[in-house]
Design a protein around this motif. Sequence first.
Motif, PDB file in Angstrom:
ATOM      1  N   GLN A   4       0.834  -1.197   0.000  1.00 21.05           N
ATOM      2  CA  GLN A   4       0.000   0.000   0.000  1.00 21.05           C
ATOM      3  C   GLN A   4       0.873   1.253   0.000  1.00 21.05           C
ATOM      4  O   GLN A   4       0.617   2.194  -0.751  1.00 21.05           O
ATOM      5  CB  GLN A   4      -0.939   0.001   1.198  1.00 21.05           C
ATOM      6  CG  GLN A   4      -1.905   1.164   1.197  1.00 21.05           C
ATOM      7  CD  GLN A   4      -2.942   1.040   2.306  1.00 21.05           C
ATOM      8  OE1 GLN A   4      -3.083   0.000   2.933  1.00 21.05           O
ATOM      9  NE2 GLN A   4      -3.667   2.111   2.540  1.00 21.05           N
ATOM     10  N   ASN A   5       1.923   1.277   0.827  1.00 22.01           N
ATOM     11  CA  ASN A   5       2.834   2.427   0.856  1.00 22.01           C
ATOM     12  C   ASN A   5       3.576   2.582  -0.460  1.00 22.01           C
ATOM     13  O   ASN A   5       3.804   3.691  -0.939  1.00 22.01           O
ATOM     14  CB  ASN A   5       3.839   2.290   1.999  1.00 22.01           C
ATOM     15  CG  ASN A   5       3.207   2.508   3.349  1.00 22.01           C
ATOM     16  OD1 ASN A   5       2.121   3.061   3.462  1.00 22.01           O
ATOM     17  ND2 ASN A   5       3.883   2.058   4.377  1.00 22.01           N
ATOM     18  N   THR A   6       3.969   1.464  -1.042  1.00 23.96           N
ATOM     19  CA  THR A   6       4.688   1.505  -2.313  1.00 23.96           C
ATOM     20  C   THR A   6       3.805   2.085  -3.408  1.00 23.96           C
ATOM     21  O   THR A   6       4.223   2.966  -4.161  1.00 23.96           O
ATOM     22  CB  THR A   6       5.171   0.096  -2.706  1.00 23.96           C
ATOM     23  OG1 THR A   6       6.002  -0.412  -1.666  1.00 23.96           O
ATOM     24  CG2 THR A   6       5.949   0.134  -4.005  1.00 23.96           C
ATOM     25  N   LEU A   7       2.579   1.599  -3.499  1.00 26.30           N
ATOM     26  CA  LEU A   7       1.671   2.096  -4.538  1.00 26.30           C
ATOM     27  C   LEU A   7       1.333   3.564  -4.313  1.00 26.30           C
ATOM     28  O   LEU A   7       1.231   4.330  -5.273  1.00 26.30           O
ATOM     29  CB  LEU A   7       0.414   1.238  -4.596  1.00 26.30           C
ATOM     30  CG  LEU A   7       0.644  -0.214  -5.043  1.00 26.30           C
ATOM     31  CD1 LEU A   7      -0.655  -1.003  -4.978  1.00 26.30           C
ATOM     32  CD2 LEU A   7       1.253  -0.273  -6.435  1.00 26.30           C
ATOM     33  N   LYS A   8       1.179   3.969  -3.064  1.00 27.38           N
ATOM     34  CA  LYS A   8       0.935   5.385  -2.760  1.00 27.38           C
ATOM     35  C   LYS A   8       2.116   6.228  -3.219  1.00 27.38           C
ATOM     36  O   LYS A   8       1.939   7.285  -3.827  1.00 27.38           O
ATOM     37  CB  LYS A   8       0.699   5.577  -1.263  1.00 27.38           C
ATOM     38  CG  LYS A   8       0.503   7.027  -0.880  1.00 27.38           C
ATOM     39  CD  LYS A   8       0.399   7.200   0.621  1.00 27.38           C
ATOM     40  CE  LYS A   8       0.360   8.690   0.940  1.00 27.38           C
ATOM     41  NZ  LYS A   8       0.762   8.976   2.292  1.00 27.38           N
ATOM     42  N   ALA A   9       3.323   5.761  -2.935  1.00 23.94           N
ATOM     43  CA  ALA A   9       4.520   6.504  -3.343  1.00 23.94           C
ATOM     44  C   ALA A   9       4.600   6.618  -4.856  1.00 23.94           C
ATOM     45  O   ALA A   9       4.971   7.667  -5.393  1.00 23.94           O
ATOM     46  CB  ALA A   9       5.773   5.823  -2.792  1.00 23.94           C
ATOM     47  N   LEU A  50       9.313   8.358  -0.582  1.00 21.04           N
ATOM     48  CA  LEU A  50       9.987   7.296  -1.327  1.00 21.04           C
ATOM     49  C   LEU A  50      10.860   6.446  -0.405  1.00 21.04           C
ATOM     50  O   LEU A  50      10.928   5.226  -0.542  1.00 21.04           O
ATOM     51  CB  LEU A  50      10.829   7.892  -2.461  1.00 21.04           C
ATOM     52  CG  LEU A  50      10.044   8.469  -3.626  1.00 21.04           C
ATOM     53  CD1 LEU A  50      10.950   9.280  -4.536  1.00 21.04           C
ATOM     54  CD2 LEU A  50       9.330   7.369  -4.402  1.00 21.04           C
ATOM     55  N   LYS A  51      11.514   7.089   0.527  1.00 16.06           N
ATOM     56  CA  LYS A  51      12.368   6.370   1.467  1.00 16.06           C
ATOM     57  C   LYS A  51      11.536   5.505   2.412  1.00 16.06           C
ATOM     58  O   LYS A  51      11.884   4.347   2.674  1.00 16.06           O
ATOM     59  CB  LYS A  51      13.210   7.363   2.255  1.00 16.06           C
ATOM     60  CG  LYS A  51      14.278   6.712   3.075  1.00 16.06           C
ATOM     61  CD  LYS A  51      15.147   7.753   3.749  1.00 16.06           C
ATOM     62  CE  LYS A  51      15.968   7.090   4.824  1.00 16.06           C
ATOM     63  NZ  LYS A  51      16.578   8.008   5.737  1.00 16.06           N
ATOM     64  N   GLU A  52      10.423   6.037   2.921  1.00 14.36           N
ATOM     65  CA  GLU A  52       9.541   5.273   3.809  1.00 14.36           C
ATOM     66  C   GLU A  52       8.966   4.046   3.121  1.00 14.36           C
ATOM     67  O   GLU A  52       8.730   3.024   3.762  1.00 14.36           O
ATOM     68  CB  GLU A  52       8.418   6.158   4.337  1.00 14.36           C
ATOM     69  CG  GLU A  52       8.875   7.184   5.352  1.00 14.36           C
ATOM     70  CD  GLU A  52       7.787   8.198   5.707  1.00 14.36           C
ATOM     71  OE1 GLU A  52       6.606   7.969   5.365  1.00 14.36           O
ATOM     72  OE2 GLU A  52       8.138   9.219   6.315  1.00 14.36           O
ATOM     73  N   SER A  53       8.737   4.147   1.816  1.00 12.08           N
ATOM     74  CA  SER A  53       8.209   3.006   1.067  1.00 12.08           C
ATOM     75  C   SER A  53       9.334   2.075   0.618  1.00 12.08           C
ATOM     76  O   SER A  53       9.082   1.077  -0.039  1.00 12.08           O
ATOM     77  CB  SER A  53       7.407   3.489  -0.141  1.00 12.08           C
ATOM     78  OG  SER A  53       8.269   4.110  -1.072  1.00 12.08           O
ATOM     79  N   ASP A  54      10.566   2.422   0.967  1.00 11.47           N
ATOM     80  CA  ASP A  54      11.760   1.622   0.681  1.00 11.47           C
ATOM     81  C   ASP A  54      12.091   1.569  -0.812  1.00 11.47           C
ATOM     82  O   ASP A  54      12.801   0.670  -1.262  1.00 11.47           O
ATOM     83  CB  ASP A  54      11.622   0.210   1.262  1.00 11.47           C
ATOM     84  CG  ASP A  54      12.950  -0.364   1.711  1.00 11.47           C
ATOM     85  OD1 ASP A  54      13.885   0.420   1.959  1.00 11.47           O
ATOM     86  OD2 ASP A  54      13.053  -1.597   1.801  1.00 11.47           O
ATOM     87  N   VAL A  73      12.560  -3.662  -4.077  1.00 16.75           N
ATOM     88  CA  VAL A  73      11.138  -3.387  -3.839  1.00 16.75           C
ATOM     89  C   VAL A  73      10.384  -3.348  -5.167  1.00 16.75           C
ATOM     90  O   VAL A  73       9.280  -3.884  -5.282  1.00 16.75           O
ATOM     91  CB  VAL A  73      10.955  -2.070  -3.060  1.00 16.75           C
ATOM     92  CG1 VAL A  73       9.495  -1.668  -3.005  1.00 16.75           C
ATOM     93  CG2 VAL A  73      11.508  -2.209  -1.655  1.00 16.75           C
ATOM     94  N   LEU A  74      10.982  -2.746  -6.182  1.00 16.81           N
ATOM     95  CA  LEU A  74      10.342  -2.710  -7.494  1.00 16.81           C
ATOM     96  C   LEU A  74      10.179  -4.116  -8.065  1.00 16.81           C
ATOM     97  O   LEU A  74       9.163  -4.424  -8.685  1.00 16.81           O
ATOM     98  CB  LEU A  74      11.154  -1.829  -8.450  1.00 16.81           C
ATOM     99  CG  LEU A  74      11.203  -0.358  -8.079  1.00 16.81           C
ATOM    100  CD1 LEU A  74      12.191   0.389  -8.972  1.00 16.81           C
ATOM    101  CD2 LEU A  74       9.830   0.277  -8.170  1.00 16.81           C
ATOM    102  N   GLU A  75      11.163  -4.969  -7.831  1.00 18.28           N
ATOM    103  CA  GLU A  75      11.060  -6.357  -8.291  1.00 18.28           C
ATOM    104  C   GLU A  75       9.909  -7.077  -7.601  1.00 18.28           C
ATOM    105  O   GLU A  75       9.177  -7.841  -8.236  1.00 18.28           O
ATOM    106  CB  GLU A  75      12.379  -7.088  -8.056  1.00 18.28           C
ATOM    107  CG  GLU A  75      13.487  -6.610  -8.984  1.00 18.28           C
ATOM    108  CD  GLU A  75      14.873  -7.102  -8.579  1.00 18.28           C
ATOM    109  OE1 GLU A  75      14.994  -7.837  -7.566  1.00 18.28           O
ATOM    110  OE2 GLU A  75      15.831  -6.737  -9.267  1.00 18.28           O
TER     111      GLU A  75
END
Length: 89
Positions: A4-9, A50-54, A73-75
């Motif tokens: 969820q954090n990644t997609l938000k970022a 971006l950093k918080e979402s790693d 993380v992208l992988e």
Amino acid sequence: MGLQNTLKALSDPIRREILEMLRAGRLSAGEIAEKFPVSGAAVSKHLSVLKESDLIRDAREGKFIYYELNTSVLEEVMLWLKALKGEGK
């Protein structure tokens, strides 16, 4: 992974552009900020998200902070998307 954090970022165009910039290699916060017509504080907030979402990592060298992509993380996101699509079975 906090998907969820990644997609938000990834939902913000400035953050996506920062990731594109970092594809070429690590950059300082100042080098990133000079590319955008927003305040340094706004760029700092984007970098923080971006950093918080790693999605990125940072390293301090002297008085500068350098940022680089964290492709693992992208992988993970790509694997999830492939599984959702039904690929990789």
